[in-house]
Write an enzyme that holds these catalytic residues in place. Structure first.
Site, mmCIF file in Angstrom:
data_model
loop_
_atom_site.group_PDB
_atom_site.id
_atom_site.type_symbol
_atom_site.label_atom_id
_atom_site.label_comp_id
_atom_site.label_asym_id
_atom_site.label_seq_id
_atom_site.Cartn_x
_atom_site.Cartn_y
_atom_site.Cartn_z
ATOM 1 N N TRP A 366 0.145 -1.552 0.208
ATOM 2 C CA TRP A 366 -0.174 -0.561 0.138
ATOM 3 C C TRP A 366 0.946 1.033 0.280
ATOM 4 C CZ3 TRP A 366 -2.127 2.696 4.635
ATOM 5 C CH2 TRP A 366 -1.755 3.201 5.857
ATOM 6 N N ASP A 367 2.160 1.211 0.062
ATOM 7 C CA ASP A 367 2.807 2.325 0.059
ATOM 8 C C ASP A 367 2.621 3.008 -1.006
ATOM 9 O OD1 ASP A 367 4.177 -0.133 0.971
ATOM 10 O OD2 ASP A 367 6.082 1.250 0.661
ATOM 11 N N GLU A 505 0.022 -3.142 12.390
ATOM 12 C CA GLU A 505 0.301 -4.471 11.791
ATOM 13 C C GLU A 505 0.551 -5.214 13.592
ATOM 14 O OE1 GLU A 505 3.135 -5.213 9.363
ATOM 15 O OE2 GLU A 505 2.362 -4.912 7.580
ATOM 16 N N LYS A 626 2.426 -0.496 15.605
ATOM 17 C CA LYS A 626 4.064 -0.422 14.998
ATOM 18 C C LYS A 626 4.019 0.918 14.783
ATOM 19 C CE LYS A 626 6.399 -3.177 11.361
ATOM 20 N NZ LYS A 626 5.626 -4.773 10.642
ATOM 21 N N GLN A 627 2.851 0.810 14.130
ATOM 22 C CA GLN A 627 2.686 2.688 13.358
ATOM 23 C C GLN A 627 1.605 3.448 13.336
ATOM 24 O OE1 GLN A 627 3.495 -0.378 9.910
ATOM 25 N NE2 GLN A 627 2.591 0.898 9.008
#
Length: 816
Positions: A366-367, A505, A626-627
């Site tokens: 998905w970058d 994630e 995580k993000q």
């Protein structure tokens, strides 16, 4: 004089301007993998890692050459039918030398008294100089220039100048092509390693030219490489007959040299594959290309001119003396080497690790969500071509949606050439090295990212033909998928979306139920509401242009529209006790992690999830991320847009709670993804510009810092590159497009005195200059229509060829 400076080295004495250089001096085996990635040269079609021509894959060095979208499938753990991976192609670089009776120059052979490697970003040229002393104390200086042509996507060239400093006699030069390569750049990844090439054959055209062709093992793609080697200077030359091995071909040329005399070796290669357009057979195409190609200097001049045009279009300046100017250009350079105008004619997506290595098998994630906003305002036709990669795989996405029991389309978390789901079910822990279950493939929100990119592209370009031909269908099929997943609760008059995984994630299920997903993820539910609304809006746009309506019937039925309208008003969100949007239903019931204790134990917590797993624990038990997850909403939407979306779902939402929301989740995030600090730098720009700047600086160093431990050796981080540039381009200028108006609300942090960039909006080239006192907007002369522009509370039409300067209020000069 510093010990790593050689006064006779041309790179030491005459380097390019400081803001245009990435340089390495001396040897550092532990950093070599990362250096080779950062010294990669590419043009969007083709890229080659910055390995030394005399080196081979030996655990330190790793020559790698890749073509965009060129994949092959190998069986391996984690995928019962194999894993599709970008292919390491035949190595075109091999070139070395020896003195008469000596050994071939190679890693470990001779003493490298001095070595200097330098990437000239402005010209797109890799420069290298090395002084080597052999066992007989013969000193030989080698200077090299290397390029992968931005003017002609099929060409690459290497010029090697050799000077015998204190000896004379015979100099042997060996040049070749090696088809015996394997994929081994990312050995921890299941299915990526091994031999992808078979049926290697070689030939020669004349005394200067040899060629090699190979076939991939399962996809049956054919690649051809032709190489021409010429010697300029020196005494009489003597060429031996080409030597053809099972998987390689090489030539040896002997030339007489005297001390101080320069002998130049020009190696020019042409690379084609059967995936190229207007090419029937790659071998004849490569051979003919070489016959039509001039000298190294001719190829270089065309290449440098092409880069000059690109730099003019992608200029982003923060001051030549600014410490970040060079990192900004490094990021831009590597982004353009993966996503150049040459990609427009290819069937390729946005590989998460560029064309610089084999990380993630060369897959597309998905970058693109972090990439397209930058490209939309620079080269929108490139965004359109990359979105067409998704559209061409819509059939596979529909089948994947059907496999989980819904209508519409579901793009895979990891996509390759085929459009099948390439996500692994098991992967190696980066902490223990053990194989563990991998649930990341359940991140169905990837199709929300695609839909978001479709609409933002349309919003920026007003490209009606794209919306009609591809965009509408992508939006509608995404809306159908999520409407199919939503289940109605008549008691609460709410819709639930259950069993999903958001961007974070570390949370793939509830405690004790890993991999089973979560209910009512805030990011997903808000994005679904947004997509349902914009799919309907896209239908309305095309309804006003009957001549542009798609020839296929892709519009939703009346029943679908009524249900979508209900869903987008009644999707469930959950809030914590203090009014902060909960990451998912049940998030508030999770335990808090003792961050202080874990930082004392491990220091760097970017691998927090695997560290907990190593201890027999599970990140699903804790309020850790995580993000960015909830905060991704503030990355994608303005505070006003997010407020409208949440209130549109029937909830009270006070935008004054946004700073508290940012602090809450930021304090619980480990930044285990390189994309995390990009999102957080953006979000913090609204509430704490000093911390935003700190995040930006860290993001700028994603591929430049900590080379011994960096995963950059497996490829650059394209999303982090583009996302970092976009913070400068859109976030700090406050640039957004809303209501067909180009809006600017500058918010430069301390530490940035000025920012200059060129954007393209609705085909108009516009130059922006922003500092703490004013904004200057200049439109290029032409026949375009005036552009409606708003700077803070002042609105005006920007006519072609005009410049408007708007002063900023003094109270806005300092940070708040």
């Amino acid at each position: 004089m510093p010990p790593d400076v050689d006064p006779e080295c041309e790179l030491c004495s005459r380097p390019p301007p400081a803001g245009w250089v990435l340089a390495y001096c001396g040897e550092a085996p532990g950093e070599e993998g990362t250096r080779e990635t950062m010294l990669t040269l590419g043009n969007g079609y083709l890229a080659s890692r910055g390995a030394d021509p005399e080196a081979w894959a030996d655990g330190v060095h790793y020559p790698g050459t890749y073509l965009a979208g060129f994949h092959n499938r190998l069986a391996g753990p984690g995928q019962s039918d194999g894993t599709e991976s970008i292919v390491n192609l035949p190595n075109w670089l091999p070139l070395t030398f020896r003195t008469a009776g000596g050994e071939w120059f190679a890693p470990g052979q001779g003493q490298r008294v001095h070595e200097h490697r330098l990437l000239d970003l402005r010209r797109g040229v890799y420069l290298r100089e090395v002084l080597v002393v052999d066992r007989d104390q013969r000193r030989t200086r080698v200077r090299q220039r290397r390029l992968v042509s931005m003017a002609n996507p099929h060409l690459a060239a290497l010029e090697t100048s050799i000077v015998a400093q204190n000896w004379s006699g015979r100099l042997d030069i060996r040049s070749g092509l090696d088809g015996g390569v394997v994929n081994a750049n990312a050995p921890t990844e299941a299915g990526s390693c091994g031999r992808h090439l078979t049926r290697v054959s070689t030939g020669e055209d004349d005394a200067e030219t040899v060629w090699l062709t190979a076939l991939t093992t399962s996809s049956r793609h054919r690649v051809a490489v032709a190489a021409r080697t010429r010697i300029i200077g020196g005494g009489p030359q003597r060429r031996q007959a080409a030597v053809h091995g099972p998987d390689d071909v090489s030539q040896v040329i002997a030339v007489e040299v005297i001390p101080g005399e320069r002998v130049s070796v020009e190696k020019t290669v042409a690379i084609f594959s059967n995936r190229d357009r207007a090419v029937s057979e790659p071998v004849p195409a490569a051979r003919e290309e070489l016959r039509q190609t001039g000298s190294f200097d001719v190829v270089l001049a065309e290449h440098v001119a092409a880069w000059a045009r690109l730099w003019a279009r992608f200029r982003l300046d923060i001051g030549e003396q600014h410490a970040w100017q060079a990192p900004v250009r490094v990021q831009t350079f590597h982004l353009l080497q993966t996503l150049s105008p040459h990609v427009i004619d290819l069937d390729a997506g946005v590989p998460a690790r560029g064309l610089h290595g084999e990380g993630y098998h060369g897959h597309i994630f998905w970058d693109e969500l972090f990439v397209y906003p930058y490209l939309d305002l620079r080269m929108p036709e490139l965004t359109r071509a990359l979105l067409e990669y998704r559209y061409r795989r819509l059939t596979a996405a529909r089948r994947q949606a059907a496999a989980v029991g819904t209508a519409g389309a579901l793009f895979p978390w990891q996509s390759g050439e085929s459009g099948w789901d390439e996500s692994p079910v098991r992967s190696r822990s980066p902490v223990t090295g053990e194989w563990v279950d991998d649930y990341t493939g359940r991140q169905q929100h990837v199709n929300l990212a695609v839909a978001y990119c479709v609409w933002r592209y349309w919003e920026t370009t007003a490209d009606l033909s794209f919306l009609a031909a591809s965009g509408l269908e992508l939006l509608v099929e995404t809306a159908r998928f999520w409407a199919g997943l939503a289940t109605y609760d008549p008691v609460d008059d709410r819709y639930d979306i259950r069993g999903v995984i958001g961007p974070d994630e570390y949370h793939d299920g509830y405690p004790g139920r890993p991999g089973q997903g979560l209910d009512n993820c805030a990011y997903i539910n808000v994005m679904v509401a947004w997509v349902l609304g914009h799919a309907e809006e896209a239908c309305g746009v095309l309804a006003r242009h009957p001549g542009m309506r798609p020839w296929r019937d892709v519009a939703p039925t009346d029943d679908e529209r009524h249900r979508w309208a209900h869903i987008r008003r009644r999707l469930r969100l959950v809030f914590l006790d203090d009014g902060i949007l909960a990451q998912f239903q049940g998030y508030g019931d999770l335990a808090e992690l003792d961050w202080h204790r874990y930082r004392q134990r491990y220091g760097d917590l970017r691998l927090l999830g695997p560290l907990l797993q190593k201890e027999g624990d599970d990140a699903n038990r804790y309020r850790v991320s995580k993000q960015a997850d909830v905060l991704m909403l503030l990355y994608l939407f303005s505070a006003e847009e997010l407020t409208d979306l949440v209130r549109g779902l029937g909830y009270e939402f006070d935008p004054a709670r946004i700073p508290a929301t940012v602090d809450y989740y930021l304090s619980r995030t480990s930044h285990g993804s390189t994309l995390s600090r990009v999102a957080h730098a953006w979000v913090l720009a609204r509430t704490d510009r000093r911390r935003s700047l700190e995040m930006l600086v860290t993001a700028l160093g994603t591929d430049l810092a900590d080379p011994q431990h960096s995963s950059t050796r497996n490829g650059i981080h394209v999303g982090a590159n583009a996302g970092t540039l976009d913070i400068l381009q859109r976030c700090y200028t406050g640039l957004e497009i809303r209501g067909d108006v180009l809006r600017l609300n500058p918010q430069l942090p301390d530490g940035l005195d000025e920012l200059d960039c060129v954007i393209r909006y609705r085909n108009q080239l516009i130059t922006l200059h922003v500092d703490h006192e004013s904004v200057r907007v200049t439109a290029a002369p032409g026949a375009d229509q005036p552009v409606p522009v708003a700077v803070r509370d002042r609105s005006f039409p920007l006519d072609p060829g005009s410049t408007v300067t708007v002063a900023l209020p003094p109270k806005e000069k300092s940070l708040t």
